[in-house]
Enzyme design. Structure first.
Site, mmCIF file in Angstrom:
data_model
loop_
_atom_site.group_PDB
_atom_site.id
_atom_site.type_symbol
_atom_site.label_atom_id
_atom_site.label_comp_id
_atom_site.label_asym_id
_atom_site.label_seq_id
_atom_site.Cartn_x
_atom_site.Cartn_y
_atom_site.Cartn_z
ATOM 1 N N SER A 4 -9.860 56.003 -16.622
ATOM 2 C CA SER A 4 -9.415 55.759 -17.992
ATOM 3 C C SER A 4 -10.293 56.414 -19.052
ATOM 4 O O SER A 4 -9.875 56.541 -20.195
ATOM 5 C CB SER A 4 -9.310 54.254 -18.264
ATOM 6 O OG SER A 4 -10.565 53.630 -18.129
ATOM 7 N N SER B 38 -15.063 51.002 -17.435
ATOM 8 C CA SER B 38 -13.708 51.546 -17.500
ATOM 9 C C SER B 38 -12.949 51.233 -16.218
ATOM 10 O O SER B 38 -13.547 50.982 -15.179
ATOM 11 C CB SER B 38 -13.767 53.056 -17.698
ATOM 12 O OG SER B 38 -14.335 53.664 -16.552
ATOM 13 N N ASP B 39 -11.639 51.271 -16.308
ATOM 14 C CA ASP B 39 -10.805 51.287 -15.121
ATOM 15 C C ASP B 39 -10.898 52.712 -14.574
ATOM 16 O O ASP B 39 -11.167 53.659 -15.314
ATOM 17 C CB ASP B 39 -9.362 50.919 -15.488
ATOM 18 C CG ASP B 39 -8.569 50.375 -14.312
ATOM 19 O OD1 ASP B 39 -9.028 50.533 -13.169
ATOM 20 O OD2 ASP B 39 -7.499 49.802 -14.542
ATOM 21 N N PHE B 40 -10.661 52.870 -13.304
ATOM 22 C CA PHE B 40 -10.841 54.136 -12.583
ATOM 23 C C PHE B 40 -10.927 55.382 -13.465
ATOM 24 O O PHE B 40 -12.002 55.817 -13.805
ATOM 25 C CB PHE B 40 -9.737 54.315 -11.542
ATOM 26 C CG PHE B 40 -9.894 53.396 -10.377
ATOM 27 C CD1 PHE B 40 -10.865 53.619 -9.428
ATOM 28 C CD2 PHE B 40 -9.076 52.288 -10.238
ATOM 29 C CE1 PHE B 40 -11.031 52.775 -8.355
ATOM 30 C CE2 PHE B 40 -9.225 51.431 -9.162
ATOM 31 C CZ PHE B 40 -10.211 51.668 -8.221
#
Length: 181
Positions: A168, A164-166
């Site tokens: 998300s 995942s992005d930070f």
């Protein structure tokens, strides 16, 4: 040191050799710093002039974005560094990016928005993919099984990992069940 050229539309100005050179600089520099993963290249498209990620994206053209992304990926990974294609998928606007839902027809999704990522997987043999913050058809990208599993793994044969992005991930079980690693 030399500045990097390909992101932000530079890909249209120079060609794949820029991507190869920039990937070489990124890959060797990352390894020299003792790191093993690069969060890039980005496979998004320039769809809105004020999108916050435009500085990371190569072009508004999906094929050019894919070609440049593949060149950068191969050069980075030649240094035994993991390249991570981001932001998967349809993360091409800044407004409400943590909540927006992108409603897109399957044909348009595949022909425009997925094409650069498909090229990263099939032609670049990218090792990792980063999911996006936004929703796709009402479901958070981190929980959207259609793109994370059906398309990425079943259709394209992706064998790497998806992160995942930070911030998300909204919930663990739906994300893991959808294909997020």
């Amino acid at each position: 040191g030399r500045g990097l050229r390909v992101a932000g539309g530079g890909g249209a100005a120079c060609g794949t050799w820029c991507g190869e050179e920039d990937g070489e600089v990124i890959g060797s520099g990352t390894g020299a710093l003792g790191q093993r993963v690069v969060w890039g290249p980005a496979g998004g498209l320039h769809r809105a002039t004020i999108a916050g990620g435009n500085f990371e994206y190569f072009s508004e053209d999906p094929y050019l974005s894919g070609v440049m992304g593949v060149a950068v990926t191969k050069a980075i990974q030649a240094h035994d560094i993991i390249a991570m294609g981001k932001h998967y998928v349809v993360n091409d606007q800044e407004y409400e990016r943590f909540r927006t839902s992108v409603e897109v027809d399957e044909h348009v999704l595949r022909e425009l928005y997925l094409l650069p990522f498909e090229m990263l997987v099939k032609d670049g043999e990218i090792a990792s993919i980063m999911s996006a913050y936004n929703r796709v058809r009402g479901v958070y990208a981190t929980e959207y099984r259609h793109t994370l599993h059906d398309v990425l793994r079943d259709d394209w044969g992706f064998e790497g990992y998806v992160q995942s992005d930070f911030w998300s991930v909204r919930s663990c079980a739906p994300s893991l069940n959808a294909g997020l690693d």
